[in-house]
Motif scaffolding. Structure first.
Motif, PDB file in Angstrom:
ATOM      1  N   CYS A  37       0.834  -1.209   0.000  1.00 54.97           N
ATOM      2  CA  CYS A  37       0.000   0.000   0.000  1.00 54.97           C
ATOM      3  C   CYS A  37       0.867   1.257   0.000  1.00 54.97           C
ATOM      4  N   SER A  41       0.877   4.108  -2.962  1.00 57.31           N
ATOM      5  CA  SER A  41       0.527   5.493  -2.654  1.00 57.31           C
ATOM      6  C   SER A  41       1.639   6.461  -3.013  1.00 57.31           C
ATOM      7  N   ILE A  83      -3.101  -2.753  -6.809  1.00 59.18           N
ATOM      8  CA  ILE A  83      -4.305  -2.277  -6.129  1.00 59.18           C
ATOM      9  C   ILE A  83      -5.371  -3.370  -6.106  1.00 59.18           C
TER      10      ILE A  83
END
Length: 287
Positions: A37, A41, A83
């Protein structure tokens, strides 16, 4: 077949029942989920910004950004697949996006070779490179690089013959390594005799080639070793390490943006020197 069985594999994943015996009950640890993650990001918005910035630099006599832009596009494919994969969809959806991610990984390796080749030809064969290096030729090379991973990925999806799949794997995964070493060595040899190339340009060229080789060696090669050494595939620690290293590769590719921008290295070194001087001044004043 449960979805957590898919997450262990980087290069040699077989979605047959036999894979359950090779990779039994593997569950992705929470730290890998968090790390993925963070990679998404940070890497996804920076990669989009880098593509937008490099697009304005593409000229008929400067085709290097084309290969880096395509490398970043392959990275965006990987980010988007990450994702979906971290969401852990069930069954066929996970399988489809696993192969799309696999396609992006193979394309990124191909464009790394193109970047190294372009730098090598520009230094070792400057006259040939000046007349042959055009946007049309570069785009044609990009089409070939995007097509080649299909030759590798599709057999994994449709073919059953493991020997055929293994042969393709060895060829596709091992060929870039000696090529990258050759391009780096040939460029270093040619740069020593290149008088017309400035010292700053030499630093940028060598830095880019060294970085490409390091990314391949540190982030891709462990997964290749994991694939080749079949008896160690039950080692969960090594397999998890290779898996997370491979996920770092799109983020590491962004460092190439520093070497393609003129003056970026000088600004980076200057900022580092300023920070070091400030810290030295503070230490002296406190003493």
């Amino acid at each position: 077949m449960e979805s957590n069985n898919y997450s262990n594999v980087t290069f040699d994943y077989d979605y047959s029942d036999a894979s359950n015996e090779i990779y039994p009950d593997f569950a992705e640890p929470y730290f890998m989920y968090v790390m993925t993650c963070i990679i998404i990001s940070i890497g996804l918005p920076l990669t989009v910004a880098a593509i937008y910035s490099l697009y304005s630099q593409v000229q008929n006599n400067n085709v290097a950004p084309i290969y880096i832009i395509n490398l970043f596009i392959s990275d965006i494919i990987q980010f988007c697949c990450m994702i979906v994969l971290v969401a852990k969809p069930d069954g066929k959806i996970y399988e489809i996006f696993f192969y799309i991610n696999f396609f992006g990984v193979m394309a990124s390796v191909g464009f790394m070779v193109c970047i190294a080749l372009e730098r090598y030809l520009g230094i070792a064969w400057p006259l040939w490179y000046r007349f042959r290096s055009t946007i049309k030729i570069s785009l044609a090379v990009c089409v070939v690089v995007w097509t080649l991973p299909l030759v590798y990925v599709l057999p994994y999806y449709y073919w059953v013959d493991h020997r055929v799949k293994n042969t393709i794997s060895y060829v596709f995964l091992l060929v870039p390594f000696p090529l990258l070493i050759f391009f780096l060595g040939g460029t270093l040899k040619s740069l020593s005799a290149a008088i017309s190339v400035s010292s700053d340009e030499k630093q940028r060229i060598v830095g880019m080639l060294v970085l490409v080789l390091l990314i391949y060696t540190l982030l891709f090669l462990p997964s290749i070793i994991w694939y080749l050494v079949g008896e160690d595939r039950h080692n969960d620690t090594f397999s998890k390490l290779t898996f997370i290293l491979l996920r770092f590769s799109p983020l590491a590719d962004l460092i190439l943006y520093i070497f393609i921008r003129k003056g970026a290295i000088d600004k980076l070194l200057a900022s580092l020197c300023c920070c070091r001087m400030d810290s030295d001044d503070k230490s002296r004043s406190s003493a």
